[in-house]
Write a protein that holds these residues in place. Structure first.
Motif, PDB file in Angstrom:
ATOM      1  N   TYR A 282      52.305 -98.492  78.210  1.00 26.48           N
ATOM      2  CA  TYR A 282      51.146 -99.203  77.680  1.00 26.48           C
ATOM      3  C   TYR A 282      51.461-100.690  77.607  1.00 26.48           C
ATOM      4  O   TYR A 282      52.619-101.103  77.553  1.00 26.48           O
ATOM      5  CB  TYR A 282      50.754 -98.662  76.299  1.00 26.48           C
ATOM      6  N   GLY A 283      50.411-101.484  77.625  1.00 28.62           N
ATOM      7  CA  GLY A 283      50.567-102.926  77.519  1.00 28.62           C
ATOM      8  C   GLY A 283      50.023-103.419  76.194  1.00 28.62           C
ATOM      9  O   GLY A 283      48.992-102.944  75.711  1.00 28.62           O
ATOM     10  N   THR A 284      50.736-104.354  75.596  1.00 28.46           N
ATOM     11  CA  THR A 284      50.245-104.930  74.349  1.00 28.46           C
ATOM     12  C   THR A 284      49.082-105.865  74.647  1.00 28.46           C
ATOM     13  O   THR A 284      48.986-106.448  75.725  1.00 28.46           O
ATOM     14  CB  THR A 284      51.354-105.723  73.639  1.00 28.46           C
ATOM     15  N   THR A 285      48.188-105.998  73.702  1.00 21.86           N
ATOM     16  CA  THR A 285      47.068-106.924  73.847  1.00 21.86           C
ATOM     17  C   THR A 285      47.398-108.210  73.121  1.00 21.86           C
ATOM     18  O   THR A 285      47.837-108.200  71.972  1.00 21.86           O
ATOM     19  CB  THR A 285      45.783-106.313  73.262  1.00 21.86           C
ATOM     20  N   GLY A 286      47.236-109.324  73.798  1.00 15.58           N
ATOM     21  CA  GLY A 286      47.532-110.621  73.206  1.00 15.58           C
ATOM     22  C   GLY A 286      46.366-111.577  73.344  1.00 15.58           C
ATOM     23  O   GLY A 286      45.374-111.276  74.009  1.00 15.58           O
ATOM     24  N   ARG A 287      46.479-112.694  72.708  1.00 16.06           N
ATOM     25  CA  ARG A 287      45.450-113.702  72.840  1.00 16.06           C
ATOM     26  C   ARG A 287      45.488-114.329  74.226  1.00 16.06           C
ATOM     27  O   ARG A 287      46.483-114.226  74.938  1.00 16.06           O
ATOM     28  CB  ARG A 287      45.651-114.777  71.769  1.00 16.06           C
ATOM     29  N   VAL A 288      44.396-115.012  74.580  1.00  9.75           N
ATOM     30  CA  VAL A 288      44.320-115.669  75.882  1.00  9.75           C
ATOM     31  C   VAL A 288      45.462-116.668  76.004  1.00  9.75           C
ATOM     32  O   VAL A 288      45.698-117.482  75.119  1.00  9.75           O
ATOM     33  CB  VAL A 288      42.966-116.382  76.049  1.00  9.75           C
ATOM     34  N   GLY A 289      46.191-116.576  77.114  1.00 10.45           N
ATOM     35  CA  GLY A 289      47.317-117.470  77.338  1.00 10.45           C
ATOM     36  C   GLY A 289      48.641-116.927  76.874  1.00 10.45           C
ATOM     37  O   GLY A 289      49.694-117.465  77.229  1.00 10.45           O
ATOM     38  N   PRO A 291      51.606-113.879  76.705  1.00 12.55           N
ATOM     39  CA  PRO A 291      52.059-112.809  77.600  1.00 12.55           C
ATOM     40  C   PRO A 291      51.690-111.431  77.065  1.00 12.55           C
ATOM     41  O   PRO A 291      51.581-111.231  75.851  1.00 12.55           O
ATOM     42  CB  PRO A 291      53.579-113.004  77.628  1.00 12.55           C
ATOM     43  N   ARG A 292      51.484-110.509  77.970  1.00 14.87           N
ATOM     44  CA  ARG A 292      51.232-109.116  77.614  1.00 14.87           C
ATOM     45  C   ARG A 292      52.475-108.324  77.982  1.00 14.87           C
ATOM     46  O   ARG A 292      52.897-108.335  79.133  1.00 14.87           O
ATOM     47  CB  ARG A 292      50.003-108.582  78.341  1.00 14.87           C
ATOM     48  N   PHE A 293      53.029-107.612  77.024  1.00 19.42           N
ATOM     49  CA  PHE A 293      54.290-106.923  77.240  1.00 19.42           C
ATOM     50  C   PHE A 293      54.056-105.458  77.604  1.00 19.42           C
ATOM     51  O   PHE A 293      53.187-104.790  77.036  1.00 19.42           O
ATOM     52  CB  PHE A 293      55.173-107.024  76.003  1.00 19.42           C
ATOM     53  N   LEU A 294      54.842-104.978  78.565  1.00 19.10           N
ATOM     54  CA  LEU A 294      54.794-103.583  79.002  1.00 19.10           C
ATOM     55  C   LEU A 294      55.810-102.770  78.214  1.00 19.10           C
ATOM     56  O   LEU A 294      56.977-103.145  78.107  1.00 19.10           O
ATOM     57  CB  LEU A 294      55.099-103.491  80.497  1.00 19.10           C
ATOM     58  N   ASP A 304      60.219 -95.895  71.806  1.00 16.03           N
ATOM     59  CA  ASP A 304      59.439 -97.023  72.323  1.00 16.03           C
ATOM     60  C   ASP A 304      60.378 -98.131  72.820  1.00 16.03           C
ATOM     61  O   ASP A 304      61.261 -98.584  72.109  1.00 16.03           O
ATOM     62  CB  ASP A 304      58.525 -97.567  71.219  1.00 16.03           C
ATOM     63  N   VAL A 305      60.171 -98.565  74.084  1.00 13.31           N
ATOM     64  CA  VAL A 305      61.016 -99.600  74.700  1.00 13.31           C
ATOM     65  C   VAL A 305      60.137-100.662  75.342  1.00 13.31           C
ATOM     66  O   VAL A 305      59.186-100.335  76.070  1.00 13.31           O
ATOM     67  CB  VAL A 305      61.934 -98.986  75.777  1.00 13.31           C
ATOM     68  N   ARG A 306      60.430-101.941  75.075  1.00 10.32           N
ATOM     69  CA  ARG A 306      59.710-103.017  75.752  1.00 10.32           C
ATOM     70  C   ARG A 306      60.400-103.285  77.085  1.00 10.32           C
ATOM     71  O   ARG A 306      61.572-103.646  77.131  1.00 10.32           O
ATOM     72  CB  ARG A 306      59.688-104.287  74.909  1.00 10.32           C
ATOM     73  N   VAL A 307      59.657-103.111  78.187  1.00 13.29           N
ATOM     74  CA  VAL A 307      60.222-103.223  79.527  1.00 13.29           C
ATOM     75  C   VAL A 307      60.188-104.652  80.036  1.00 13.29           C
ATOM     76  O   VAL A 307      61.138-105.153  80.624  1.00 13.29           O
ATOM     77  CB  VAL A 307      59.475-102.294  80.510  1.00 13.29           C
ATOM     78  N   GLY A 308      59.073-105.351  79.844  1.00 13.22           N
ATOM     79  CA  GLY A 308      58.927-106.705  80.356  1.00 13.22           C
ATOM     80  C   GLY A 308      57.508-107.178  80.189  1.00 13.22           C
ATOM     81  O   GLY A 308      56.735-106.618  79.407  1.00 13.22           O
ATOM     82  N   ALA A 314      51.644 -99.082  87.357  1.00  9.66           N
ATOM     83  CA  ALA A 314      51.437 -97.773  87.980  1.00  9.66           C
ATOM     84  C   ALA A 314      52.795 -97.136  88.204  1.00  9.66           C
ATOM     85  O   ALA A 314      53.668 -97.738  88.829  1.00  9.66           O
ATOM     86  CB  ALA A 314      50.688 -97.910  89.303  1.00  9.66           C
ATOM     87  N   TRP A 315      53.007 -95.929  87.697  1.00 10.35           N
ATOM     88  CA  TRP A 315      54.272 -95.225  87.872  1.00 10.35           C
ATOM     89  C   TRP A 315      54.380 -94.712  89.297  1.00 10.35           C
ATOM     90  O   TRP A 315      53.393 -94.289  89.904  1.00 10.35           O
ATOM     91  CB  TRP A 315      54.353 -94.023  86.944  1.00 10.35           C
ATOM     92  N   ARG A 316      55.617 -94.701  89.834  1.00  3.60           N
ATOM     93  CA  ARG A 316      55.847 -94.051  91.117  1.00  3.60           C
ATOM     94  C   ARG A 316      55.933 -92.550  90.892  1.00  3.60           C
ATOM     95  O   ARG A 316      56.683 -92.092  90.023  1.00  3.60           O
ATOM     96  CB  ARG A 316      57.154 -94.538  91.749  1.00  3.60           C
ATOM     97  N   PRO A 317      55.195 -91.728  91.682  1.00  3.52           N
ATOM     98  CA  PRO A 317      55.259 -90.273  91.504  1.00  3.52           C
ATOM     99  C   PRO A 317      56.653 -89.724  91.796  1.00  3.52           C
ATOM    100  O   PRO A 317      57.443 -90.328  92.517  1.00  3.52           O
ATOM    101  CB  PRO A 317      54.240 -89.744  92.529  1.00  3.52           C
ATOM    102  N   LEU A 318      56.941 -88.554  91.239  1.00  6.51           N
ATOM    103  CA  LEU A 318      58.202 -87.878  91.520  1.00  6.51           C
ATOM    104  C   LEU A 318      58.203 -87.404  92.963  1.00  6.51           C
ATOM    105  O   LEU A 318      57.227 -86.810  93.428  1.00  6.51           O
ATOM    106  CB  LEU A 318      58.378 -86.670  90.590  1.00  6.51           C
ATOM    107  N   PRO A 319      59.286 -87.632  93.725  1.00  8.90           N
ATOM    108  CA  PRO A 319      59.344 -87.149  95.116  1.00  8.90           C
ATOM    109  C   PRO A 319      59.212 -85.636  95.173  1.00  8.90           C
ATOM    110  O   PRO A 319      59.701 -84.918  94.309  1.00  8.90           O
ATOM    111  CB  PRO A 319      60.733 -87.605  95.585  1.00  8.90           C
ATOM    112  N   ARG A 320      58.535 -85.143  96.215  1.00  4.91           N
ATOM    113  CA  ARG A 320      58.379 -83.708  96.420  1.00  4.91           C
ATOM    114  C   ARG A 320      58.971 -83.330  97.766  1.00  4.91           C
ATOM    115  O   ARG A 320      59.287 -84.184  98.590  1.00  4.91           O
ATOM    116  CB  ARG A 320      56.891 -83.307  96.386  1.00  4.91           C
TER     117      ARG A 320
END
Length: 327
Positions: A282-289, A291-294, A304-308, A314-320
């Motif tokens: 999920y992405g955090t919602t911030g004010r205009v200008g 950053p939005r954190f993933l 819960d981990v802040r990635v960047g 979009a997640w990459r699907p698991l290989p089949r």
């Protein structure tokens, strides 16, 4: 950009500063992905809608290497956002891709042979591959001048070309096909006296019957529910979804509607489930200008981990085993 969450590195960027990504879709195998680029409109930010100039469809390997470019249309058409922007629909085995050409015709591109098969001109878009890839759910009779999304959903048999109406999915109703394409999850109005006005429902593509899940709820602040808000487990034994309109929680159920379970409370308005449906981003919602954190977290809300910094993901699907490289 392509981000490797296992090592926390950025693999590269897919577009230049003068472009925006109008659509993106991983193949079910995770071996390839498709995306569409278009020139940014002056004054718009990173999620700018593409201009009416259209764009180019790119098909790339999972490492970002482009293997095919196809002129396509990225212009907004009034169709559901997750389906109109890139106009992509992958076959279950990841070998064929439905897309819209610059001419406006819908076609199927075969990654194995390189052939491009035009679908009948009365088909406006492919909504999904169903019934094990033997049929397509398509949109016809699309009216771009309609105040709301207006089209008819039909089931196209790829063997004989016959089509059958599926009215429950008319006009952009969100649905989520099961891995085998035999059924799909969607939603419908609850019976009078139910705790919540909108409930989860199961659509059988063979009988076209619709069955509601009693006691369930699903929703979003708008009438449209994002595609990322529901996901099937890889083996098809269950699915999880987010309800951010009524209960603000994550839930899980079995494909037959049994085993309804509340997993955790939910605060974000937009999420995306991981391919194994054990985590969500999920992405955090911030004010205009600002950053939005993933972030990523487990379905029960722990870990819960802040990635960047990111505004879309979009997640990459698991290989089949149906991977085109034989893996």
């Amino acid at each position: 950009m392509l981000a490797d969450l296992t090592v926390g590195s950025i693999a590269g960027s897919l577009v230049t500063r003068a472009e925006s990504i109008a659509g993106f879709a991983w193949s079910p195998t995770g071996a390839h992905f498709a995306y569409n680029t278009a020139p940014k409109v002056a004054g718009q930010r990173d999620q700018a809608r593409p201009s009416d100039l259209g764009g180019t469809h790119y098909i790339a390997r999972s490492n970002g290497t482009v293997i095919k470019e196809i002129p396509g249309t990225a212009a907004r058409s009034g169709l559901p956002p997750d389906f109109e922007a890139g106009n992509f629909a992958w076959s279950p085995d990841g070998r064929r891709l439905a897309l819209v050409l610059a001419s406006g015709r819908t076609a199927l591109y075969d990654l194995t042979t390189g052939n491009l098969l035009l679908l009948p001109p009365d088909i406006d878009r492919v909504l999904a591959w169903v019934l094990g890839g033997r049929s397509l759910l398509v949109a016809t009779e699309h009216n771009p001048d309609c105040y709301v999304v207006c089209f008819q959903a039909q089931l196209l048999d790829l063997a004989d070309g016959g089509m059958v109406r599926v009215p429950i999915l008319d006009n952009g109703r969100t649905f989520w096909p099961a891995p085998d394409g035999a059924m799909a999850v969607t939603y419908t109005r609850a019976e009078e006296g139910a705790a919540f006005p909108i409930v989860v429902a199961l659509l059988d593509f063979t009988t076209l019957s619709l069955t509601s899940i009693p006691g369930s709820s699903i929703g979003y602040p708008s009438e449209y529910i994002p595609q990322e808000h529901l996901a099937f487990e890889p083996d098809g034994t269950g699915f999880a979804w987010a309800d951010v309109a009524w209960t603000h929680a994550l839930f899980r159920a079995n494909p037959d509607g049994s085993g309804l379970t509340r997993l955790s409370a939910l605060l974000p308005f937009r999420i995306a489930f991981s391919p194994d449906v054990r985590e969500f981003a999920y992405g955090t919602t911030g004010r205009v200008g600002e950053p939005r954190f993933l972030h990523t977290a487990n379905l029960d809300g722990s870990g819960d981990v802040r990635v960047g910094v990111a505004s879309a993901y979009a997640w990459r699907p698991l290989p089949r085993r149906t991977d085109l490289n034989g893996r």
